[in-house]
Motif scaffolding. Sequence first.
Motif, PDB file in Angstrom:
ATOM      1  N   ARG A   1      50.424  -8.688  84.616  1.00 31.97           N
ATOM      2  CA  ARG A   1      49.779  -7.765  83.673  1.00 31.97           C
ATOM      3  C   ARG A   1      50.716  -7.461  82.517  1.00 31.97           C
ATOM      4  NH1 ARG A   1      45.388  -4.412  83.443  1.00 31.97           N
ATOM      5  NH2 ARG A   1      45.629  -2.509  82.231  1.00 31.97           N
ATOM      6  N   SER A   2      50.138  -7.434  81.316  1.00 39.23           N
ATOM      7  CA  SER A   2      50.859  -7.014  80.115  1.00 39.23           C
ATOM      8  C   SER A   2      49.883  -6.243  79.241  1.00 39.23           C
ATOM      9  CB  SER A   2      51.412  -8.230  79.363  1.00 39.23           C
ATOM     10  OG  SER A   2      52.083  -7.813  78.180  1.00 39.23           O
ATOM     11  N   GLY A   3      50.218  -5.015  78.914  1.00 36.62           N
ATOM     12  CA  GLY A   3      49.297  -4.198  78.124  1.00 36.62           C
ATOM     13  C   GLY A   3      47.974  -4.043  78.843  1.00 36.62           C
ATOM     14  N   ASN A   4      46.870  -4.339  78.141  1.00 34.76           N
ATOM     15  CA  ASN A   4      45.528  -4.240  78.726  1.00 34.76           C
ATOM     16  C   ASN A   4      45.028  -5.566  79.289  1.00 34.76           C
ATOM     17  OD1 ASN A   4      45.234  -1.507  78.150  1.00 34.76           O
ATOM     18  ND2 ASN A   4      44.450  -1.905  76.105  1.00 34.76           N
ATOM     19  N   VAL A   5      45.940  -6.526  79.486  1.00 36.43           N
ATOM     20  CA  VAL A   5      45.560  -7.875  79.929  1.00 36.43           C
ATOM     21  C   VAL A   5      46.136  -8.167  81.306  1.00 36.43           C
ATOM     22  CG1 VAL A   5      45.675 -10.340  79.406  1.00 36.43           C
ATOM     23  CG2 VAL A   5      45.567  -8.667  77.534  1.00 36.43           C
TER      24      VAL A   5
ATOM     25  N   ALA B   1      42.763 -12.098  68.528  1.00 38.35           N
ATOM     26  CA  ALA B   1      43.609 -12.112  69.725  1.00 38.35           C
ATOM     27  C   ALA B   1      44.653 -13.219  69.628  1.00 38.35           C
ATOM     28  CB  ALA B   1      42.743 -12.292  70.972  1.00 38.35           C
ATOM     29  N   GLY B   2      45.058 -13.541  68.409  1.00 37.55           N
ATOM     30  CA  GLY B   2      46.042 -14.595  68.187  1.00 37.55           C
ATOM     31  C   GLY B   2      47.457 -14.107  68.407  1.00 37.55           C
ATOM     32  N   THR B   3      48.406 -15.003  68.213  1.00 37.51           N
ATOM     33  CA  THR B   3      49.797 -14.713  68.554  1.00 37.51           C
ATOM     34  C   THR B   3      50.442 -13.659  67.660  1.00 37.51           C
ATOM     35  OG1 THR B   3      50.445 -16.629  67.221  1.00 37.51           O
ATOM     36  CG2 THR B   3      50.194 -16.975  69.587  1.00 37.51           C
ATOM     37  N   ALA B   4      49.827 -13.322  66.524  1.00 34.42           N
ATOM     38  CA  ALA B   4      50.386 -12.283  65.644  1.00 34.42           C
ATOM     39  C   ALA B   4      49.920 -10.879  66.021  1.00 34.42           C
ATOM     40  CB  ALA B   4      50.019 -12.571  64.189  1.00 34.42           C
ATOM     41  N   THR B   5      48.989 -10.788  66.964  1.00 34.80           N
ATOM     42  CA  THR B   5      48.414  -9.486  67.318  1.00 34.80           C
ATOM     43  C   THR B   5      49.049  -8.933  68.593  1.00 34.80           C
ATOM     44  OG1 THR B   5      46.655 -10.401  68.710  1.00 34.80           O
ATOM     45  CG2 THR B   5      46.198 -10.218  66.331  1.00 34.80           C
ATOM     46  N   LYS B   6      48.965  -7.620  68.754  1.00 31.97           N
ATOM     47  CA  LYS B   6      49.463  -6.984  69.976  1.00 31.97           C
ATOM     48  C   LYS B   6      48.727  -7.526  71.195  1.00 31.97           C
ATOM     49  CE  LYS B   6      50.204  -2.409  72.021  1.00 31.97           C
ATOM     50  NZ  LYS B   6      50.017  -0.952  71.854  1.00 31.97           N
ATOM     51  N   LEU B   7      47.402  -7.706  71.058  1.00 35.84           N
ATOM     52  CA  LEU B   7      46.618  -8.251  72.158  1.00 35.84           C
ATOM     53  C   LEU B   7      47.061  -9.675  72.487  1.00 35.84           C
ATOM     54  CD1 LEU B   7      44.342  -8.247  74.204  1.00 35.84           C
ATOM     55  CD2 LEU B   7      42.741  -8.772  72.339  1.00 35.84           C
TER      56      LEU B   7
ATOM     57  N   ILE C   1      49.966 -11.050  71.983  1.00 34.62           N
ATOM     58  CA  ILE C   1      51.277 -11.008  72.636  1.00 34.62           C
ATOM     59  C   ILE C   1      51.112 -10.668  74.118  1.00 34.62           C
ATOM     60  CG2 ILE C   1      53.471  -9.750  72.744  1.00 34.62           C
ATOM     61  CD1 ILE C   1      53.235  -9.523  69.631  1.00 34.62           C
ATOM     62  N   SER C   2      50.241  -9.721  74.425  1.00 36.83           N
ATOM     63  CA  SER C   2      49.985  -9.371  75.825  1.00 36.83           C
ATOM     64  C   SER C   2      49.379 -10.543  76.583  1.00 36.83           C
ATOM     65  CB  SER C   2      49.051  -8.153  75.909  1.00 36.83           C
ATOM     66  OG  SER C   2      49.706  -6.984  75.450  1.00 36.83           O
ATOM     67  N   ILE C   3      48.451 -11.252  75.952  1.00 40.82           N
ATOM     68  CA  ILE C   3      47.855 -12.425  76.596  1.00 40.82           C
ATOM     69  C   ILE C   3      48.936 -13.455  76.910  1.00 40.82           C
ATOM     70  CG2 ILE C   3      46.356 -14.441  76.202  1.00 40.82           C
ATOM     71  CD1 ILE C   3      44.547 -12.488  74.543  1.00 40.82           C
ATOM     72  N   GLY C   4      49.769 -13.752  75.920  1.00 39.41           N
ATOM     73  CA  GLY C   4      50.827 -14.736  76.120  1.00 39.41           C
ATOM     74  C   GLY C   4      51.770 -14.346  77.236  1.00 39.41           C
ATOM     75  N   ARG C   5      52.176 -13.094  77.261  1.00 41.02           N
ATOM     76  CA  ARG C   5      53.110 -12.633  78.301  1.00 41.02           C
ATOM     77  C   ARG C   5      52.476 -12.685  79.686  1.00 41.02           C
ATOM     78  NH1 ARG C   5      55.684  -7.506  74.934  1.00 41.02           N
ATOM     79  NH2 ARG C   5      57.159  -8.753  73.711  1.00 41.02           N
ATOM     80  N   ALA C   6      51.228 -12.261  79.779  1.00 41.32           N
ATOM     81  CA  ALA C   6      50.557 -12.261  81.079  1.00 41.32           C
ATOM     82  C   ALA C   6      50.383 -13.682  81.600  1.00 41.32           C
ATOM     83  CB  ALA C   6      49.209 -11.547  80.980  1.00 41.32           C
ATOM     84  N   VAL C   7      49.943 -14.598  80.736  1.00 48.08           N
ATOM     85  CA  VAL C   7      49.736 -15.988  81.155  1.00 48.08           C
ATOM     86  C   VAL C   7      51.063 -16.635  81.533  1.00 48.08           C
ATOM     87  CG1 VAL C   7      49.044 -18.293  80.371  1.00 48.08           C
ATOM     88  CG2 VAL C   7      47.594 -16.304  79.882  1.00 48.08           C
ATOM     89  N   ARG C   8      52.070 -16.459  80.708  1.00 48.88           N
ATOM     90  CA  ARG C   8      53.359 -17.082  80.991  1.00 48.88           C
ATOM     91  C   ARG C   8      53.943 -16.569  82.312  1.00 48.88           C
ATOM     92  NH1 ARG C   8      56.659 -16.634  75.411  1.00 48.88           N
ATOM     93  NH2 ARG C   8      58.364 -17.203  76.829  1.00 48.88           N
ATOM     94  N   GLY C   9      53.843 -15.262  82.540  1.00 49.96           N
ATOM     95  CA  GLY C   9      54.374 -14.699  83.775  1.00 49.96           C
ATOM     96  C   GLY C   9      53.656 -15.212  85.007  1.00 49.96           C
ATOM     97  N   ALA C  10      52.329 -15.174  84.985  1.00 47.71           N
ATOM     98  CA  ALA C  10      51.554 -15.600  86.156  1.00 47.71           C
ATOM     99  C   ALA C  10      51.651 -17.095  86.376  1.00 47.71           C
ATOM    100  CB  ALA C  10      50.094 -15.177  86.008  1.00 47.71           C
ATOM    101  N   LEU C  11      51.620 -17.889  85.306  1.00 45.90           N
ATOM    102  CA  LEU C  11      51.650 -19.338  85.474  1.00 45.90           C
ATOM    103  C   LEU C  11      53.007 -19.805  85.998  1.00 45.90           C
ATOM    104  CD1 LEU C  11      50.373 -22.094  85.325  1.00 45.90           C
ATOM    105  CD2 LEU C  11      50.943 -22.176  82.885  1.00 45.90           C
ATOM    106  N   GLU C  12      54.080 -19.265  85.451  1.00 44.97           N
ATOM    107  CA  GLU C  12      55.400 -19.676  85.949  1.00 44.97           C
ATOM    108  C   GLU C  12      55.525 -19.367  87.435  1.00 44.97           C
ATOM    109  OE1 GLU C  12      60.190 -19.056  85.235  1.00 44.97           O
ATOM    110  OE2 GLU C  12      58.788 -18.368  83.694  1.00 44.97           O
ATOM    111  N   GLU C  13      55.088 -18.186  87.834  1.00 42.37           N
ATOM    112  CA  GLU C  13      55.154 -17.818  89.251  1.00 42.37           C
ATOM    113  C   GLU C  13      54.280 -18.734  90.098  1.00 42.37           C
ATOM    114  OE1 GLU C  13      53.184 -14.212  91.414  1.00 42.37           O
ATOM    115  OE2 GLU C  13      55.135 -13.551  90.646  1.00 42.37           O
TER     116      GLU C  13
ATOM    117  N   VAL D   1      41.468 -10.909  82.406  1.00 39.93           N
ATOM    118  CA  VAL D   1      40.650  -9.698  82.353  1.00 39.93           C
ATOM    119  C   VAL D   1      41.280  -8.798  81.303  1.00 39.93           C
ATOM    120  CG1 VAL D   1      39.772  -7.717  83.616  1.00 39.93           C
ATOM    121  CG2 VAL D   1      39.970  -9.943  84.764  1.00 39.93           C
ATOM    122  N   ILE D   2      40.535  -8.549  80.230  1.00 38.01           N
ATOM    123  CA  ILE D   2      41.031  -7.774  79.095  1.00 38.01           C
ATOM    124  C   ILE D   2      40.259  -6.465  79.025  1.00 38.01           C
ATOM    125  CG2 ILE D   2      41.363  -7.742  76.591  1.00 38.01           C
ATOM    126  CD1 ILE D   2      41.452 -10.823  76.690  1.00 38.01           C
ATOM    127  N   GLU D   3      40.955  -5.387  79.230  1.00 38.50           N
ATOM    128  CA  GLU D   3      40.310  -4.071  79.264  1.00 38.50           C
ATOM    129  C   GLU D   3      40.265  -3.479  77.864  1.00 38.50           C
ATOM    130  OE1 GLU D   3      42.373  -1.860  82.260  1.00 38.50           O
ATOM    131  OE2 GLU D   3      42.150  -3.481  83.705  1.00 38.50           O
TER     132      GLU D   3
END
Length: 195
Positions: free
Chosen positions: A78-82, A165-171, A173-185, A113-115
């Motif tokens: 989870r990162s932010g609302n993602v 929801a691109g890489t320049a937005t707060k959303l 960034i949260s998507i990227g962090r959440a995906v990277r964290g879960a996928l690496e694990e 899941v984006i809240e």
Amino acid sequence: MAPNHFILPFDELMLSLSNAPHRGGLTRANGFFFMKVPKNYSGDYKADCLAFERENGLKNFVGFMTAADIGKVLSVSRSGNVTAYITAGITNPAIAGEEPPPWEPGTINVALVIEEGLTVGAMANAIMTATEAKTYTLLSLGYSATGTTSDGIGVFAFEGETEWAGTATKLGISIGRAVRGALEESVRKWERTRC
């Protein structure tokens, strides 16, 4: 819950945009599931997903399939609302635009899941951002691949006014962090199951 499957009901109806084999496309969903299938599965996926939904008392769920051992590889970040829910199986890595190697079962499933309230365009943008994060993660882990030949992705959000929801937005960034964290694990877990 069925053994070695994953089912996530939502607290309220969400908008869904996905390439899922069950209720893919643009729809409204009460939740989603990851359904385990045998290696070398060649069944009637539409009928099998519908049967799975009915057998588990579900209605209007979006369904993904994988031959990976869901109980061992499912990762959540989870990162932010993602929140990203990912199962990784990388027996058939591929590079977009190149002829794939001989097919073997293996899939990366990404469910976001984006809240927040998003437009459909923002949901499409979220798929792009998640795919970029997926590719970066695979490359950083030493896989010469942009994905596998059978990847699934779904974005679930509330209908609303957020347009980007691109890489320049707060959303984004949260998507990227959440995906990277879960996928690496999930990849690390999958690698351990193959040892």
